[in-house]
Design a protein around this motif. Structure first.
Motif, short mmCIF file in Angstrom:
data_model
loop_
_atom_site.label_atom_id
_atom_site.label_comp_id
_atom_site.label_asym_id
_atom_site.label_seq_id
_atom_site.Cartn_x
_atom_site.Cartn_y
_atom_site.Cartn_z
N ASP A 54 1.52 1.70 18.09
CA ASP A 54 1.09 2.63 17.04
C ASP A 54 2.27 3.05 16.16
N THR A 56 4.99 1.37 15.57
CA THR A 56 5.39 0.21 14.75
C THR A 56 4.42 0.00 13.60
N LYS A 57 3.11 0.15 13.85
CA LYS A 57 2.11 0.02 12.78
C LYS A 57 2.36 1.05 11.69
N LYS A 58 2.70 2.27 12.07
CA LYS A 58 2.95 3.33 11.10
C LYS A 58 4.10 2.99 10.17
N LYS A 59 5.11 2.31 10.68
CA LYS A 59 6.23 1.90 9.84
C LYS A 59 5.76 0.97 8.72
N PHE A 60 4.83 0.10 9.03
CA PHE A 60 4.33 -0.83 8.03
C PHE A 60 3.35 -0.17 7.07
N GLU A 61 2.66 0.86 7.51
CA GLU A 61 1.70 1.56 6.66
C GLU A 61 2.39 2.32 5.53
N HIS A 62 3.66 2.61 5.68
CA HIS A 62 4.39 3.34 4.63
C HIS A 62 4.61 2.50 3.39
N TYR A 63 4.41 1.21 3.53
CA TYR A 63 4.60 0.30 2.42
C TYR A 63 3.25 -0.21 1.94
N SER A 64 3.11 -0.36 0.66
CA SER A 64 1.86 -0.95 0.17
C SER A 64 1.88 -2.44 0.44
N SER A 65 0.72 -3.07 0.42
CA SER A 65 0.65 -4.50 0.68
C SER A 65 1.43 -5.29 -0.37
#
Length: 74
Positions: A54, A56-65
């Motif tokens: 969870d 690690t996923k949050k780190k990626f959610e901070h960036y737009s696709s």
């Protein structure tokens, strides 16, 4: 593809492969012929794994696709 994308893909594939390998090794611990464990101990392991996933996923959610472009390995 630029150098940063190439590096991301190379490291991503290597690290995910290693993670899958280690998860399978954890799965080997379920073999009651070789190990004894309680449901609580197993739950504690999975809670720790899920917490880290969870985070690690949050780190990626901070960036737009758009920041990473389309993400496909293969």
């Amino acid at each position: 593809m630029d150098k940063k994308s190439q590096k991301f893909r190379r490291l991503g594939e290597k690290r995910v492969t290693n993670m899958i390998k280690h998860l399978r090794l954890i799965g080997n611990l379920a073999n009651k012929k070789n190990y004894t464990f309680t449901k609580d101990e197993a739950q504690q392991m999975f809670e720790a794994i899920e917490h880290e996933l969870d985070q690690t996923k949050k780190k990626f959610e901070h960036y737009s696709s758009n920041d990473f472009g389309e993400f496909k390995f293969k």
